[in-house]
Structure formats: C-alpha cells, structure tokens
Scaffold this active site. Structure first.
Site, PDB file in Angstrom:
ATOM      1  N   ASP A 114       0.817  -1.210   0.000  1.00 50.42           N
ATOM      2  CA  ASP A 114       0.000   0.000   0.000  1.00 50.42           C
ATOM      3  C   ASP A 114       0.856   1.266   0.000  1.00 50.42           C
ATOM      4  O   ASP A 114       0.550   2.227  -0.705  1.00 50.42           O
ATOM      5  CB  ASP A 114      -0.936   0.003   1.208  1.00 50.42           C
ATOM      6  N   ARG A 127      -2.453  17.178  22.173  1.00 55.07           N
ATOM      7  CA  ARG A 127      -2.895  18.505  22.573  1.00 55.07           C
ATOM      8  C   ARG A 127      -4.119  18.849  21.758  1.00 55.07           C
ATOM      9  O   ARG A 127      -4.240  18.463  20.607  1.00 55.07           O
ATOM     10  CB  ARG A 127      -1.822  19.565  22.290  1.00 55.07           C
ATOM     11  N   ALA A 135      -4.756   3.017   7.704  1.00 54.42           N
ATOM     12  CA  ALA A 135      -3.827   2.891   8.821  1.00 54.42           C
ATOM     13  C   ALA A 135      -4.422   3.251  10.162  1.00 54.42           C
ATOM     14  O   ALA A 135      -3.773   3.092  11.176  1.00 54.42           O
ATOM     15  CB  ALA A 135      -2.599   3.756   8.551  1.00 54.42           C
ATOM     16  N   TYR A 136      -5.647   3.746  10.211  1.00 51.37           N
ATOM     17  CA  TYR A 136      -6.166   4.233  11.498  1.00 51.37           C
ATOM     18  C   TYR A 136      -7.512   3.651  11.807  1.00 51.37           C
ATOM     19  O   TYR A 136      -8.344   3.478  11.002  1.00 51.37           O
ATOM     20  CB  TYR A 136      -6.263   5.761  11.465  1.00 51.37           C
TER      21      TYR A 136
END
Length: 193
Positions: A76, A161, A192-193
């Site tokens: 990928d 943050r 990827a997440y």
C-alpha cells in the site's frame, strides 16, 4: 488506448525484485512492449542485472509522461507514493502486492500476468480515484502542500494537545473542529487508522 510502454515502480530494496523483474521484462518484450524503471527499482537491482535488462530509468515524477500504464510492485505504501508521483498524468496504475497485507494492492504475484493480459486485451475496468490536496496554512501563507490518495492525518505529534482545525473544501468553509487530531479520507479509505 494502445499500451506501448509500462512503467515499473517498486518498493525500494524489496528482496524478491531480482526474481520478479527480469521475468516481467522478458514477458513484456515477448509482447512487443517496453519497460521503464523508476530510480528506486533500478537501485534495488544489481548493476549486472540492470545492464543485462537494458531498461531506461527515470524519476518517479516523470514516469507518467513516459508510459501508458504504471505497474506498482510493493504494498500500500508503494502504491500511495506512486500515486502521488504520477497524479497529474492520468496514467492508470496496476498495483501488485509483494507483501503480506495489502488493502489497496489486491493483485498478487500469481495473478500478475493474467491481470496484465486482461489489460492488454482490453478486458478490464479502470477505477477513477479522487485524491486530496492538503494545504497547511499558518497565518496567511501556505506552509506546506501534500497530496494523498487515501487519507490525510493532522495532529500535533507525539504529545496529544487540543488543536483548532478550520476545514475548507474547495475553498468553502466546512467546519471548525477542536480535537487532538483529524483524519480526512477519500472514498479509497483510510488504511492505517
């Protein structure tokens, strides 16, 4: 469109390229086609093998102007890098998975020649994919511009943050988000997440 030249982009230093690439170049030549390597593919082969194959070498960014099809050998990540490099050319890509898991590289090495044969005989479909252009704006100037086939991830880095994300689509205000990160995905999808 008649295909005469096929560009080959590969994952740098991939172990099995020395086995795959010579057979691929021979297969293409047997069908009257030319191959062209990107610099990363050439660097992954020995100088002796490169000399024997006698294939032109070009930068990835120039690949789209020199061929009618780009063959991506890798995973990928290699596909995403190749898509960024040739994004303006409109040249179709065939991605061949050389790794273990490829969400976007669905063709396996055992399917490579069957897939190429289908393309050469116009027995295939081309999927059009949208790409993102992401600009990081600080103050009134563009700090960086990126292109992505699947997603863009924005965050502060290692330390979480809360950030303010003003998002625009085609220059039009969409929303203001307060978050520790933001993922924007194309229809290709985030892998990827």
């Amino acid at each position: 469109m008649a295909i005469q030249t096929i560009g080959i982009i590969s994952k740098p230093r991939k172990q099995n390229l020395a086995e795959i690439v010579p057979a691929l170049v021979a297969w293409l030549r047997d069908r009257g086609l030319r191959a062209i390597f990107d610099r990363e593919t050439a660097a992954s082969l020995t100088p002796e093998l490169l000399q024997q194959l006698d294939v032109p070498i070009t930068a990835r960014s120039e690949m789209g102007s020199k061929c009618e099809l780009v063959l991506v050998l890798g995973g990928d990540g290699t596909l995403l890098a190749g898509a960024r490099a040739i994004r303006l050319s409109g040249v179709p890509m065939l991605a061949v998975n050389l790794g273990n898991l490829g969400f976007l590289t669905a063709v396996t090495t055992s399917e490579l020649y069957v897939s190429l044969d289908q393309i050469l005989h116009d027995e295939h479909e081309v999927e059009q994919r949208k790409m993102l252009e992401i600009q990081v704006v600080r103050g009134s100037s563009v700090a960086a511009t990126y292109h992505a086939l699947n997603d863009a991830v924005m965050n502060k880095g290692a330390i979480s943050r809360i950030l303010d994300f003003e998002t625009r689509v085609d220059g039009r205000f969409l929303n203001l988000f307060k978050a520790d990160g933001l993922i924007i995905s194309t229809p290709t999808g985030s892998t990827a997440y």
